[in-house]
Design an enzyme around this catalytic site. Structure first.
Site, PDB file in Angstrom:
ATOM      1  N   ARG A   1       1.420  -1.088   0.209  1.00 49.31           N
ATOM      2  CA  ARG A   1      -0.070   0.076  -0.036  1.00 49.31           C
ATOM      3  C   ARG A   1       0.468   1.278  -0.224  1.00 49.31           C
ATOM      4  NH1 ARG A   1      -3.468  -2.855  -0.820  1.00 49.31           N
ATOM      5  NH2 ARG A   1      -5.667  -3.231  -0.858  1.00 49.31           N
TER       6      ARG A   1
ATOM      7  N   GLU B   1       0.933   6.878  -3.222  1.00 48.87           N
ATOM      8  CA  GLU B   1       0.081   8.176  -1.780  1.00 48.87           C
ATOM      9  C   GLU B   1       0.135   9.072  -2.605  1.00 48.87           C
ATOM     10  OE1 GLU B   1      -2.885   8.642   0.382  1.00 48.87           O
ATOM     11  OE2 GLU B   1      -2.207   6.389  -0.054  1.00 48.87           O
TER      12      GLU B   1
ATOM     13  N   HIS C   1      -0.950  -0.532 -10.149  1.00 49.27           N
ATOM     14  CA  HIS C   1      -1.401  -1.270  -8.799  1.00 49.27           C
ATOM     15  C   HIS C   1      -1.933  -2.762  -9.698  1.00 49.27           C
ATOM     16  CE1 HIS C   1      -3.580  -1.855  -5.188  1.00 49.27           C
ATOM     17  NE2 HIS C   1      -2.731  -3.196  -5.413  1.00 49.27           N
TER      18      HIS C   1
END
Length: 336
Positions: A247, A273, A294
């Site tokens: 993440r 992020e 991703h």
């Protein structure tokens, strides 16, 4: 009306259903359950609640609405959820656990392609393949690109793994045949446990100071947000590579961007992020970073592996054998 086969309904987006619940999958499910034809993309309409009222098990996927107390009030017979993807945090709520609903996840199946992607990127990073390919295309000449530089190559390099998660464990298995030293940071794993995984237990700063490549496999929790910050990145040796397939928020994006723009470090980022980075973000043009959308997780025919596991779970549950890949309430937050 009595029946011997449990009633199963599908709860996911139409896109997810098209990708994973193909006709052959439906046929396999219908051998052991009563599969309702309606796809539940929401739980609020009268038609959706009519299907919910019958369902004993929900086969869920990406886009499944939250199974909160309101939804569960319309699903009095629901006893289990089998998820065709990894994390269940988006739709399995506290209300599910409070009611004792059994939950299964295909996280183990999804870990396979993520680990394969990671292994490939580790080996490519140590060989500096992406940089060499870029320079070769630009120069049209091999001069200076085939090197005896001792900092290049995979022989006895050190790889740091953050977290012995499902993916982290699989990565360490895949690294085993290679002549690499593996350091593991995971506060929940003992030194003996790390050794069983083919790694040496190390503290966070030690992993960054000693590694040529560090790969992040840590779930995003309040305690792990920003886990990789300026001190850890500063500890990396010049030319080291950070790989993140977990993440984006586990890494301090601002601190990482500064290091990459300076040219000191390299990175392979399958997550950022925010995700996606703003159009004007400097990393889009930074030659030291490989940004991928991703895609390390299951894509294309890899989705078949997820649904095969989920269908097997449904069949086991329908036969009264229980789930082989359950998500215990105490572990649900650790599924990234």
């Amino acid at each position: 009306m009595s029946h011997t086969r449990p009633v199963v309904a599908l709860a996911m987006s139409q896109e997810a259903a098209d990708a994973v619940v193909k006709p052959a999958v439906r046929r396999r499910l219908e051998e052991s359950v009563l599969l309702r034809p309606r796809l539940l993309t929401e739980f609020t309409s009268a038609a959706a609640r009519e299907t919910l009222a019958e369902a004993e098990l929900l086969l869920t996927g990406w886009g499944c609405p939250p199974l909160d107390a309101t939804a569960l009030a319309h699903a009095p017979r629901l006893r289990a959820v089998a998820h065709t993807a990894g994390s269940v945090r988006g739709h399995v709520t506290e209300a599910c656990w409070a009611r004792g609903i059994e939950v299964s996840s295909a996280a183990a199946a999804n870990a396979v392609p993520v680990a394969e992607y990671t292994l490939a990127m580790i080996l490519l990073a140590n060989k500096r393949v992406l940089e060499a390919a870029r320079d070769y295309r630009r120069r049209r000449d091999r001069a200076g690109l085939v090197s005896s530089d001792g900092t290049l190559g995979n022989h006895r390099r050190t790889v740091g793994i953050l977290s012995a998660s499902l993916v982290g464990r699989r990565v360490m298995e895949l690294l085993a045949p290679h002549e690499l030293r593996v350091l593991l940071y995971d506060p929940y794993v003992t030194a003996a446990g790390a050794a069983e995984l083919g790694a040496v237990k190390a503290e966070l700063t030690e992993v960054f100071a000693a590694s040529d490549v560090v790969s992040v496999h840590t779930p995003l929790l309040p305690a792990t947000r920003g886990l990789v910050g300026r001190p850890q990145l500063a500890a990396l040796r010049d030319g080291a590579t950070l790989i993140n397939t977990a993440r984006g928020a586990v890494v301090d994006q601002e601190a990482l961007t500064a290091e990459l723009l300076s040219g000191r470090l390299r990175a392979v980022l399958d997550v950022t992020e925010p995700e996606v980075l703003p159009a004007g973000h400097p990393l889009w043009e930074c030659e030291n970073v490989l940004l991928t959308p991703h895609l390390a997780g299951s894509q294309g025919n890899e989705l078949d592996r997820l649904v095969e596991l989920a269908v097997a779970e449904v069949r086991r549950w329908a036969a009264g054998e229980g789930f082989a890949c359950p998500v215990p309430p105490g572990r649900r937050e650790l599924l990234a």
